[in-house]
Scaffold this motif. Structure first.
Motif, PDB file in Angstrom:
ATOM      1  N   LYS A 185       0.219  -5.007 -15.749  1.00 22.95           N
ATOM      2  CA  LYS A 185      -1.213  -4.073 -16.084  1.00 22.95           C
ATOM      3  C   LYS A 185      -1.055  -3.728 -17.436  1.00 22.95           C
ATOM      4  O   LYS A 185      -0.252  -3.129 -18.159  1.00 22.95           O
ATOM      5  CB  LYS A 185      -1.244  -2.964 -15.204  1.00 22.95           C
ATOM      6  CG  LYS A 185      -2.525  -2.140 -15.077  1.00 22.95           C
ATOM      7  CD  LYS A 185      -2.629  -1.015 -14.009  1.00 22.95           C
ATOM      8  CE  LYS A 185      -3.788  -0.378 -14.064  1.00 22.95           C
ATOM      9  NZ  LYS A 185      -4.019   0.515 -13.054  1.00 22.95           N
TER      10      LYS A 185
ATOM     11  N   ASP B 123      -9.618  -5.131 -14.402  1.00 28.80           N
ATOM     12  CA  ASP B 123      -8.635  -4.655 -15.205  1.00 28.80           C
ATOM     13  C   ASP B 123      -7.840  -5.882 -15.828  1.00 28.80           C
ATOM     14  O   ASP B 123      -7.491  -7.161 -15.552  1.00 28.80           O
ATOM     15  CB  ASP B 123      -7.738  -4.126 -14.372  1.00 28.80           C
ATOM     16  CG  ASP B 123      -7.999  -2.520 -13.908  1.00 28.80           C
ATOM     17  OD1 ASP B 123      -9.193  -2.198 -14.415  1.00 28.80           O
ATOM     18  OD2 ASP B 123      -7.340  -2.212 -12.858  1.00 28.80           O
TER      19      ASP B 123
ATOM     20  N   ARG C 230      -2.229  -5.542  -5.433  1.00 32.18           N
ATOM     21  CA  ARG C 230      -3.433  -5.045  -6.277  1.00 32.18           C
ATOM     22  C   ARG C 230      -3.590  -3.284  -5.649  1.00 32.18           C
ATOM     23  O   ARG C 230      -3.439  -2.622  -6.704  1.00 32.18           O
ATOM     24  CB  ARG C 230      -4.666  -5.687  -6.123  1.00 32.18           C
ATOM     25  CG  ARG C 230      -4.740  -7.135  -6.390  1.00 32.18           C
ATOM     26  CD  ARG C 230      -6.296  -7.845  -6.823  1.00 32.18           C
ATOM     27  NE  ARG C 230      -7.108  -7.492  -5.586  1.00 32.18           N
ATOM     28  CZ  ARG C 230      -7.380  -8.330  -4.599  1.00 32.18           C
ATOM     29  NH1 ARG C 230      -6.941  -9.375  -4.552  1.00 32.18           N
ATOM     30  NH2 ARG C 230      -8.245  -7.950  -3.761  1.00 32.18           N
ATOM     31  N   ARG C 231      -3.653  -3.170  -4.796  1.00 29.32           N
ATOM     32  CA  ARG C 231      -3.649  -1.798  -4.309  1.00 29.32           C
ATOM     33  C   ARG C 231      -2.396  -0.889  -4.776  1.00 29.32           C
ATOM     34  O   ARG C 231      -2.577   0.220  -5.211  1.00 29.32           O
ATOM     35  CB  ARG C 231      -4.050  -1.500  -2.950  1.00 29.32           C
ATOM     36  CG  ARG C 231      -5.514  -2.067  -2.439  1.00 29.32           C
ATOM     37  CD  ARG C 231      -5.790  -1.630  -1.157  1.00 29.32           C
ATOM     38  NE  ARG C 231      -7.119  -1.886  -0.717  1.00 29.32           N
ATOM     39  CZ  ARG C 231      -7.516  -2.472   0.367  1.00 29.32           C
ATOM     40  NH1 ARG C 231      -6.569  -2.534   1.279  1.00 29.32           N
ATOM     41  NH2 ARG C 231      -8.753  -2.704   0.704  1.00 29.32           N
ATOM     42  N   SER C 232      -1.268  -1.472  -4.473  1.00 27.42           N
ATOM     43  CA  SER C 232      -0.139  -0.872  -4.859  1.00 27.42           C
ATOM     44  C   SER C 232       0.054  -0.665  -6.386  1.00 27.42           C
ATOM     45  O   SER C 232       0.715   0.192  -6.749  1.00 27.42           O
ATOM     46  CB  SER C 232       1.051  -1.578  -4.283  1.00 27.42           C
ATOM     47  OG  SER C 232       1.201  -2.666  -4.907  1.00 27.42           O
ATOM     48  N   MET C 233      -0.561  -1.525  -7.003  1.00 25.84           N
ATOM     49  CA  MET C 233      -0.609  -1.400  -8.448  1.00 25.84           C
ATOM     50  C   MET C 233      -1.646  -0.859  -9.362  1.00 25.84           C
ATOM     51  O   MET C 233      -1.578  -0.442 -10.334  1.00 25.84           O
ATOM     52  CB  MET C 233      -0.302  -2.786  -9.171  1.00 25.84           C
ATOM     53  CG  MET C 233       0.969  -3.689  -8.640  1.00 25.84           C
ATOM     54  SD  MET C 233       2.518  -2.935  -9.373  1.00 25.84           S
ATOM     55  CE  MET C 233       2.318  -2.731 -11.017  1.00 25.84           C
ATOM     56  N   GLY C 234      -2.543  -0.477  -8.359  1.00 29.67           N
ATOM     57  CA  GLY C 234      -3.658   0.457  -8.805  1.00 29.67           C
ATOM     58  C   GLY C 234      -4.691  -0.592  -9.717  1.00 29.67           C
ATOM     59  O   GLY C 234      -5.421  -0.269 -10.644  1.00 29.67           O
ATOM     60  N   LEU C 235      -4.627  -1.854  -9.384  1.00 29.05           N
ATOM     61  CA  LEU C 235      -5.389  -2.875 -10.230  1.00 29.05           C
ATOM     62  C   LEU C 235      -6.785  -2.941  -9.465  1.00 29.05           C
ATOM     63  O   LEU C 235      -7.098  -2.789  -8.324  1.00 29.05           O
ATOM     64  CB  LEU C 235      -4.816  -4.280 -10.078  1.00 29.05           C
ATOM     65  CG  LEU C 235      -3.699  -4.483 -10.806  1.00 29.05           C
ATOM     66  CD1 LEU C 235      -2.975  -5.963 -10.718  1.00 29.05           C
ATOM     67  CD2 LEU C 235      -3.974  -4.203 -12.091  1.00 29.05           C
ATOM     68  N   LYS C 236      -7.776  -2.716 -10.564  1.00 31.39           N
ATOM     69  CA  LYS C 236      -9.276  -3.017 -10.206  1.00 31.39           C
ATOM     70  C   LYS C 236     -10.040  -4.136 -10.525  1.00 31.39           C
ATOM     71  O   LYS C 236      -9.379  -4.752 -11.525  1.00 31.39           O
ATOM     72  CB  LYS C 236      -9.872  -1.777 -10.537  1.00 31.39           C
ATOM     73  CG  LYS C 236      -9.540  -0.461  -9.896  1.00 31.39           C
ATOM     74  CD  LYS C 236     -10.164   0.524 -10.215  1.00 31.39           C
ATOM     75  CE  LYS C 236      -9.592   1.949  -9.678  1.00 31.39           C
ATOM     76  NZ  LYS C 236      -8.234   2.382 -10.368  1.00 31.39           N
TER      77      LYS C 236
END
Length: 79
Positions: A47, A32, A23-29
């Motif tokens: 995403k 989302d 999730r962090r590597s893809m910038g997912l919060k």
């Protein structure tokens, strides 16, 4: 497709947990939106990035009836 070495299990309700590292590597919060695709042998999560339905632009979008239109195309429609 790149392997990550992460294994996820499907729970009784059909859910999976995407590991925090991914999730962090893809910038997912939280909350989302994700698009879900299938191929012959894979389920693909992507995403969601909204774009203008006319030109595909990601800039200055206006939401109208669950669709997105950029300001430039909206101006053209107003003529």
């Amino acid at each position: 497709m790149k392997k990550t070495g992460e294994l996820c299990k499907v729970d009784a309700l059909g859910r999976i947990v995407i590991p925090v590292r991914l999730r962090r590597s893809m910038g997912l919060k939280t909350n989302d939106p994700l698009e879900v695709y299938t191929t012959e042998d894979a389920i693909v999560l992507k995403k969601y990035i909204p774009v203008c339905v006319f030109c595909g632009s990601e800039d200055e979008l206006i939401s109208y009836k669950s669709k997105y239109v950029c300001k430039s195309c909206a101006g053209e429609l107003g003529k």
